[in-house]
Design an enzyme around this catalytic site. Structure first.
Site, PDB file in Angstrom:
ATOM      1  N   GLU A  90     -16.067 -18.391  45.508  1.00 21.67           N
ATOM      2  CA  GLU A  90     -14.399 -18.230  45.125  1.00 21.67           C
ATOM      3  C   GLU A  90     -14.608 -17.383  43.620  1.00 21.67           C
ATOM      4  OE1 GLU A  90     -13.070 -23.099  44.647  1.00 21.67           O
ATOM      5  OE2 GLU A  90     -14.883 -22.614  43.794  1.00 21.67           O
ATOM      6  N   CYS A 103     -11.320 -12.632  38.794  1.00 26.67           N
ATOM      7  CA  CYS A 103     -12.340 -12.819  38.237  1.00 26.67           C
ATOM      8  C   CYS A 103     -13.219 -13.034  39.404  1.00 26.67           C
ATOM      9  CB  CYS A 103     -11.913 -14.641  37.852  1.00 26.67           C
ATOM     10  SG  CYS A 103     -13.472 -15.394  37.176  1.00 26.67           S
ATOM     11  N   CYS A 110     -25.186 -21.705  40.973  1.00 31.16           N
ATOM     12  CA  CYS A 110     -25.807 -21.067  39.285  1.00 31.16           C
ATOM     13  C   CYS A 110     -26.352 -22.027  39.381  1.00 31.16           C
ATOM     14  CB  CYS A 110     -25.030 -21.086  38.181  1.00 31.16           C
ATOM     15  SG  CYS A 110     -24.929 -20.514  36.724  1.00 31.16           S
ATOM     16  N   CYS A 114     -25.387 -25.225  32.354  1.00 38.15           N
ATOM     17  CA  CYS A 114     -24.464 -25.404  30.931  1.00 38.15           C
ATOM     18  C   CYS A 114     -24.395 -27.135  31.054  1.00 38.15           C
ATOM     19  CB  CYS A 114     -23.325 -24.510  31.273  1.00 38.15           C
ATOM     20  SG  CYS A 114     -24.180 -22.593  31.119  1.00 38.15           S
ATOM     21  N   CYS A 117     -20.256 -26.943  32.241  1.00 36.68           N
ATOM     22  CA  CYS A 117     -20.211 -26.398  33.759  1.00 36.68           C
ATOM     23  C   CYS A 117     -19.442 -26.836  34.531  1.00 36.68           C
ATOM     24  CB  CYS A 117     -20.306 -24.763  33.602  1.00 36.68           C
ATOM     25  SG  CYS A 117     -19.658 -23.566  34.382  1.00 36.68           S
ATOM     26  N   CYS A 331     -11.366 -21.034  33.229  1.00 36.41           N
ATOM     27  CA  CYS A 331     -12.883 -21.355  32.579  1.00 36.41           C
ATOM     28  C   CYS A 331     -13.699 -22.436  33.131  1.00 36.41           C
ATOM     29  CB  CYS A 331     -13.179 -20.701  31.546  1.00 36.41           C
ATOM     30  SG  CYS A 331     -12.567 -19.206  31.226  1.00 36.41           S
TER      31      CYS A 331
HETATM   32  N1  SAH Z   1     -22.429 -16.890  34.458  1.00 33.70           N
HETATM   33  C1  SAH Z   1     -22.083 -16.213  32.971  1.00 33.70           C
HETATM   34  C2  SAH Z   1     -20.796 -16.069  33.705  1.00 33.70           C
HETATM   35  C3  SAH Z   1     -19.593 -17.733  33.645  1.00 33.70           C
HETATM   36  S1  SAH Z   1     -19.185 -18.089  32.951  1.00 33.70           S
HETATM   37  C4  SAH Z   1     -21.755 -16.794  31.516  1.00 33.70           C
HETATM   38  O1  SAH Z   1     -22.380 -18.056  31.628  1.00 33.70           O
HETATM   39  O2  SAH Z   1     -21.229 -15.922  30.917  1.00 33.70           O
HETATM   40  C5  SAH Z   1     -18.069 -17.642  32.786  1.00 33.70           C
HETATM   41  C6  SAH Z   1     -17.374 -18.333  31.224  1.00 33.70           C
HETATM   42  O3  SAH Z   1     -16.911 -19.444  31.404  1.00 33.70           O
HETATM   43  C7  SAH Z   1     -18.398 -17.933  30.554  1.00 33.70           C
HETATM   44  O4  SAH Z   1     -18.158 -17.619  29.057  1.00 33.70           O
HETATM   45  C8  SAH Z   1     -18.222 -19.980  30.670  1.00 33.70           C
HETATM   46  O5  SAH Z   1     -19.438 -20.411  28.922  1.00 33.70           O
HETATM   47  C9  SAH Z   1     -17.545 -20.210  30.182  1.00 33.70           C
HETATM   48  N2  SAH Z   1     -16.950 -21.705  30.596  1.00 33.70           N
HETATM   49  C10 SAH Z   1     -17.720 -22.346  31.673  1.00 33.70           C
HETATM   50  N3  SAH Z   1     -17.540 -23.969  31.895  1.00 33.70           N
HETATM   51  C11 SAH Z   1     -16.290 -23.411  31.049  1.00 33.70           C
HETATM   52  C12 SAH Z   1     -15.361 -24.287  30.659  1.00 33.70           C
HETATM   53  N4  SAH Z   1     -15.684 -25.713  31.104  1.00 33.70           N
HETATM   54  N5  SAH Z   1     -14.456 -24.040  29.639  1.00 33.70           N
HETATM   55  C13 SAH Z   1     -14.410 -23.645  29.125  1.00 33.70           C
HETATM   56  N6  SAH Z   1     -15.239 -22.019  29.591  1.00 33.70           N
HETATM   57  C14 SAH Z   1     -16.351 -22.451  30.200  1.00 33.70           C
END
Ligand code: SAH
Length: 349
Positions: A90, A103, A110, A114, A117, A331
């Site tokens: 995506e 983006c 991944c 987290c 996410c 995000c």
């Molecule tokens: N793996 C990398 C890049 C991908 S995520 C990282 O962790 O930075 C891109 C951004 O989106 C990161 O800051 C991540 O923490 C944020 N993110 C992921 N899930 C989210 C959510 N449900 N709400 C808001 N931000 C989120």
């Protein structure tokens, strides 16, 4: 077959020498791909028919096909691309007053896990090649007949877990003889792979580093981001200080605010203490709730209070505008819902 888009210009010149061609031919090919944006070797009309045939035999162009495209009411577009090996990724296009931001994804799935996410729980399949990272830009530009001005590595995947290919992709994107997007217009976002941050500081690339911080105590951060068990907040911030010192570049910290989790004034106070004296900027993101996720968005009032506290105490903070949330393109929302619900392979077709 080798992907012609995996090579930065210098590497392509070396490759051409290896196959018995003049380096300036590599430069012509590079311009056809990244300036003229052609999608096959036949269109490279200043090369002899013989050379075009030879290149066709040896290299692929690997243009992505669009499997699905969704458009948000705010103009954000989400693409599902066929990466030509039974997998899909995506990519999101956002339109701002200062231009288009893309983006990009860096991996198929991944490994970071987290908890907030949507990429979590999706099977990790593989890292993308440099050519596949770059092709996301080319494919979106082709589809919209536009030039993209900013690139953020905030799609699916942990860019620093695919270090070599991401750095090489940035060199290709950045090359003045090609797509020519300035390094300052490229951001890498990381969940905090500390050794790679030290390595990045040595690269002499002027791109922006974003750190997904999201919490101010190790206990809280570890509960949200398992990577914190490997590299804790203190180690992470030490690497950030080193990065700032070596590159003179401002770091951007991402902080996703979740109600009753990390959004009270005590958190804001600790954040100020942690970041004091660093050249940085804090991006506050109202957390996007994912299916079955336990985190929910903070109230607008809390978000504003949090921002104001930071600003009043010397930390520049802004609230990120949410784009594309109605098409699950905001995000952390990137994934293929239908497949997850079916319990099948998420990316397999
Ligand atoms: N793996 C990398 C890049 C991908 S995520 C990282 O962790 O930075 C891109 C951004 O989106 C990161 O800051 C991540 O923490 C944020 N993110 C992921 N899930 C989210 C959510 N449900 N709400 C808001 N931000 C989120």
């Amino acid at each position: 077959m080798k992907n012609i888009k995996d090579y930065d210009l210098e590497a392509l010149k070396q490759e051409f020498i290896q196959i018995g061609e003049k380096p300036y031919r590599a430069e012509q090919v590079f311009k056809w791909i990244y300036v003229e944006k052609v999608t096959n070797f036949d269109e490279m009309t200043n090369l002899s028919l013989e050379l075009r045939e030879k290149l066709k035999q040896m290299y692929g162009m690997y243009n992505f096909n669009i499997i699905k495209k969704q458009e948000s009411s705010d103009g954000t577009k989400k693409y599902l691309f066929d990466v030509l090996d039974e997998n899909a990724i995506e990519t999101v296009l956002m339109s701002y007053h200062h231009g288009y931001t893309i983006c990009v994804s860096s991996q198929i799935g991944c490994k970071m896990g987290c908890k907030f996410c949507a990429s979590t729980g999706i099977q990790f399949i593989r890292s993308l090649t440099s050519g596949e990272i770059v092709e996301q830009i080319l494919a979106v530009e082709r589809d919209n007949d536009i030039r993209i001005s900013n690139v953020v590595f905030m799609g699916i995947g942990e860019p620093l877990d695919n270090y070599e290919n991401v750095i090489n992709a940035i060199k290709i994107i950045n090359n003045q003889k090609g797509i020519n997007i300035g390094a300052r217009h490229i951001s890498i976002s990381t969940s905090g792979l500390v050794p790679k941050i030290y390595q990045l500081a040595e690269e002499n690339i002027q791109c922006t580093l974003s750190i997904s911080l999201h919490a101010t105590t190790d206990e809280k951060r570890s509960s949200m981001m398992p990577v914190n068990n490997r590299y804790n907040i203190q180690e992470l911030l030490q690497a950030c200080k080193d990065y700032i010192e070596k590159t003179n570049r401002r770091i951007s910290f991402e902080y996703a605010l979740a109600k009753d989790n990390n959004d009270n004034l005590e958190d804001a106070k600790r954040l100020v203490k942690l970041l004091k004296g660093m050249i940085c900027h804090v991006n506050l993101i109202p957390i996007n709730k994912i299916d079955n996720g336990k985190y929910i968005k903070s109230s607008n009032e809390n978000i504003i209070k949090f921002r104001d506290y930071l600003n009043e105490h010397g930390i520049v903070a802004t609230i990120r505008r949410e784009l594309g949330s109605d098409i699950d393109a905001a995000c952390g929302q990137l994934r293929r819902k239908n497949k997850i619900e079916n319990g099948g392979s998420v990316y397999g077709k």
